[in-house]
Motif scaffolding. Structure first.
Motif, PDB file in Angstrom:
ATOM      1  N   TYR A  83      36.193  51.391  46.214  1.00 16.34           N
ATOM      2  CA  TYR A  83      35.556  51.847  44.983  1.00 16.34           C
ATOM      3  C   TYR A  83      34.050  52.013  45.170  1.00 16.34           C
ATOM      4  O   TYR A  83      33.385  51.133  45.711  1.00 16.34           O
ATOM      5  CB  TYR A  83      35.792  50.849  43.849  1.00 16.34           C
ATOM      6  CG  TYR A  83      37.163  50.901  43.260  1.00 16.34           C
ATOM      7  CD1 TYR A  83      37.599  52.022  42.545  1.00 16.34           C
ATOM      8  CD2 TYR A  83      38.032  49.828  43.391  1.00 16.34           C
ATOM      9  CE1 TYR A  83      38.860  52.062  41.985  1.00 16.34           C
ATOM     10  CE2 TYR A  83      39.301  49.866  42.835  1.00 16.34           C
ATOM     11  CZ  TYR A  83      39.706  50.972  42.137  1.00 16.34           C
ATOM     12  OH  TYR A  83      40.956  51.010  41.580  1.00 16.34           O
ATOM     13  N   TYR A  86      31.900  49.267  43.471  1.00 15.63           N
ATOM     14  CA  TYR A  86      31.961  47.990  44.190  1.00 15.63           C
ATOM     15  C   TYR A  86      31.068  48.027  45.434  1.00 15.63           C
ATOM     16  O   TYR A  86      30.335  47.069  45.718  1.00 15.63           O
ATOM     17  CB  TYR A  86      33.403  47.650  44.581  1.00 15.63           C
ATOM     18  CG  TYR A  86      33.477  46.502  45.560  1.00 15.63           C
ATOM     19  CD1 TYR A  86      33.260  45.189  45.149  1.00 15.63           C
ATOM     20  CD2 TYR A  86      33.729  46.726  46.912  1.00 15.63           C
ATOM     21  CE1 TYR A  86      33.282  44.146  46.053  1.00 15.63           C
ATOM     22  CE2 TYR A  86      33.764  45.698  47.816  1.00 15.63           C
ATOM     23  CZ  TYR A  86      33.542  44.398  47.384  1.00 15.63           C
ATOM     24  OH  TYR A  86      33.557  43.367  48.290  1.00 15.63           O
TER      25      TYR A  86
ATOM     26  N   GLY B  61      42.487  50.314  39.285  1.00 13.86           N
ATOM     27  CA  GLY B  61      41.456  50.671  38.315  1.00 13.86           C
ATOM     28  C   GLY B  61      40.857  49.505  37.560  1.00 13.86           C
ATOM     29  O   GLY B  61      39.969  49.705  36.733  1.00 13.86           O
ATOM     30  N   TYR B  62      41.310  48.282  37.847  1.00 11.99           N
ATOM     31  CA  TYR B  62      40.818  47.130  37.085  1.00 11.99           C
ATOM     32  C   TYR B  62      39.341  46.888  37.352  1.00 11.99           C
ATOM     33  O   TYR B  62      38.885  46.966  38.485  1.00 11.99           O
ATOM     34  CB  TYR B  62      41.617  45.878  37.443  1.00 11.99           C
ATOM     35  CG  TYR B  62      41.321  44.717  36.533  1.00 11.99           C
ATOM     36  CD1 TYR B  62      41.951  44.601  35.299  1.00 11.99           C
ATOM     37  CD2 TYR B  62      40.385  43.749  36.896  1.00 11.99           C
ATOM     38  CE1 TYR B  62      41.667  43.546  34.449  1.00 11.99           C
ATOM     39  CE2 TYR B  62      40.097  42.690  36.059  1.00 11.99           C
ATOM     40  CZ  TYR B  62      40.740  42.592  34.834  1.00 11.99           C
ATOM     41  OH  TYR B  62      40.446  41.553  34.001  1.00 11.99           O
ATOM     42  N   LYS B  63      38.588  46.590  36.275  1.00 16.19           N
ATOM     43  CA  LYS B  63      37.170  46.274  36.432  1.00 16.19           C
ATOM     44  C   LYS B  63      36.914  44.837  36.020  1.00 16.19           C
ATOM     45  O   LYS B  63      37.468  44.371  35.029  1.00 16.19           O
ATOM     46  CB  LYS B  63      36.326  47.190  35.547  1.00 16.19           C
ATOM     47  CG  LYS B  63      36.251  48.607  36.053  1.00 16.19           C
ATOM     48  CD  LYS B  63      35.320  49.422  35.185  1.00 16.19           C
ATOM     49  CE  LYS B  63      35.212  50.835  35.720  1.00 16.19           C
ATOM     50  NZ  LYS B  63      34.311  51.654  34.911  1.00 16.19           N
ATOM     51  N   TYR B  70      32.190  46.439  37.141  1.00 18.21           N
ATOM     52  CA  TYR B  70      32.477  47.351  38.245  1.00 18.21           C
ATOM     53  C   TYR B  70      33.904  47.075  38.699  1.00 18.21           C
ATOM     54  O   TYR B  70      34.486  46.037  38.358  1.00 18.21           O
ATOM     55  CB  TYR B  70      31.483  47.172  39.402  1.00 18.21           C
ATOM     56  CG  TYR B  70      31.438  45.781  39.979  1.00 18.21           C
ATOM     57  CD1 TYR B  70      32.218  45.434  41.066  1.00 18.21           C
ATOM     58  CD2 TYR B  70      30.633  44.792  39.407  1.00 18.21           C
ATOM     59  CE1 TYR B  70      32.189  44.167  41.589  1.00 18.21           C
ATOM     60  CE2 TYR B  70      30.596  43.517  39.919  1.00 18.21           C
ATOM     61  CZ  TYR B  70      31.375  43.208  41.017  1.00 18.21           C
ATOM     62  OH  TYR B  70      31.348  41.939  41.520  1.00 18.21           O
ATOM     63  N   HIS B  71      34.463  48.018  39.466  1.00 19.35           N
ATOM     64  CA  HIS B  71      35.841  47.844  39.910  1.00 19.35           C
ATOM     65  C   HIS B  71      35.969  46.655  40.857  1.00 19.35           C
ATOM     66  O   HIS B  71      35.150  46.503  41.766  1.00 19.35           O
ATOM     67  CB  HIS B  71      36.315  49.090  40.654  1.00 19.35           C
ATOM     68  CG  HIS B  71      36.628  50.246  39.752  1.00 19.35           C
ATOM     69  ND1 HIS B  71      35.710  51.223  39.453  1.00 19.35           N
ATOM     70  CD2 HIS B  71      37.769  50.565  39.094  1.00 19.35           C
ATOM     71  CE1 HIS B  71      36.267  52.101  38.634  1.00 19.35           C
ATOM     72  NE2 HIS B  71      37.511  51.732  38.397  1.00 19.35           N
TER      73      HIS B  71
END
Lengths: 139, 122
Positions: A83, A86, B61-63, B70-71
């Motif tokens: 991501y 991240y 997709g979890y944040k 943020y992810h």
């Protein structure tokens, strides 16, 4: 209509929906100013995957692999397909010593905020093998 | 007289206790460093220990919402050795994230190796 006005009184947030004619003329210059500011601000925020690729090849590829998926040491992470937010967060943490690692601290410190955004966008754009789909476990 | 001697012996024992405790602590502190190399992860065992991981890391997709949004990283297929070092860093507080620190503090070296074997690639 009367019901809507009652709701406006009860919930001030609803007042955004009040008839436009009363507030719009006074607010127009303000709206214009915001729009202009946003137009100038946006390019500065935009990321560049190409600039990220250049920076990554200079700084990151030697350890994390040219494809971002083949690090030279198994204790280094794969970055390809991770991501973007991240990766950005991680680099900022290294830069500001919130995440302590002598190698990554030294690599991240000279990077600008824009470099970090670009590099993160570049690695996130690469096809990778990291996943968060449970059916990929053990493959 | 005898009573006095016993009191003195008791006093000496009490004074010595902390020294013993420190010596013991030092030898315990040294042990995990040796284990670190020795523990081989078992993916099957890791499968039974992942209840604290799945709620975030197995949801595409979890944040994370605290302290910033943020992810959460994709960890399935990540290098196993990297997952191990990440969990150790959270446990040692070289890496700070309230949720991950809390999770990692509850993990032994064996748990960490097993989870890394389960989620990671070889």
């Amino acid at each position: 209509m009367r019901r809507l006005e009652m709701n406006m009184r009860a919930f001030p947030a609803f007042s955004a929906f009040r008839p436009l004619s009363r507030t719009t003329p006074r607010l127009l210059p303000l709206v214009g100013a915001f729009a202009a500011a946003a137009a100038f601000a946006l390019p500065a925020q935009a990321q560049s995957i190409d600039a990220g690729r250049q920076k990554a090849e200079e700084v990151c590829a030697a350890c994390h692999g040219k494809d971002g998926n083949t690090p030279i040491d198994p204790s280094y992470p794969k970055l390809a397909g991770q991501y973007q937010d991240y990766l950005e967060h991680s680099l900022l943490d290294y830069k500001h010593d919130r995440r302590k690692n002598p190698i990554m601290g030294a690599q991240a410190k000279p990077l600008s905020r824009a470099d970090i955004r670009n590099v993160a966008a570049y690695y996130a754009s690469l096809p990778g093998t990291v996943s968060n789909h449970a059916d990929r476990i053990g493959r | 007289m005898i009573e006095k001697r016993m009191v003195a012996a008791g006093f000496a024992a009490v004074m010595l206790l902390p020294c013993l405790a420190v010596a013991q602590g030092a030898s315990q502190g040294a042990a995990p460093a040796q284990d670190q190399q020795a523990v081989q992860g078992n993916a099957e065992a890791g499968r039974a220990k992942n209840s604290m991981c799945i709620g975030c890391h197995e949801i595409p997709g979890y944040k994370s919402s605290f302290p910033s949004v943020y992810h959460v990283p994709r960890i399935i297929g990540q290098n196993a050795r990297y997952i191990e070092s990440a969990l150790r860093e959270y446990r040692n507080r070289d890496r700070n994230h309230p949720t991950m620190t809390a999770v990692a503090e509850g993990l032994s070296d064996r748990d960490i190796a097993d989870l890394a074997a389960y989620y990671g690639s070889k």
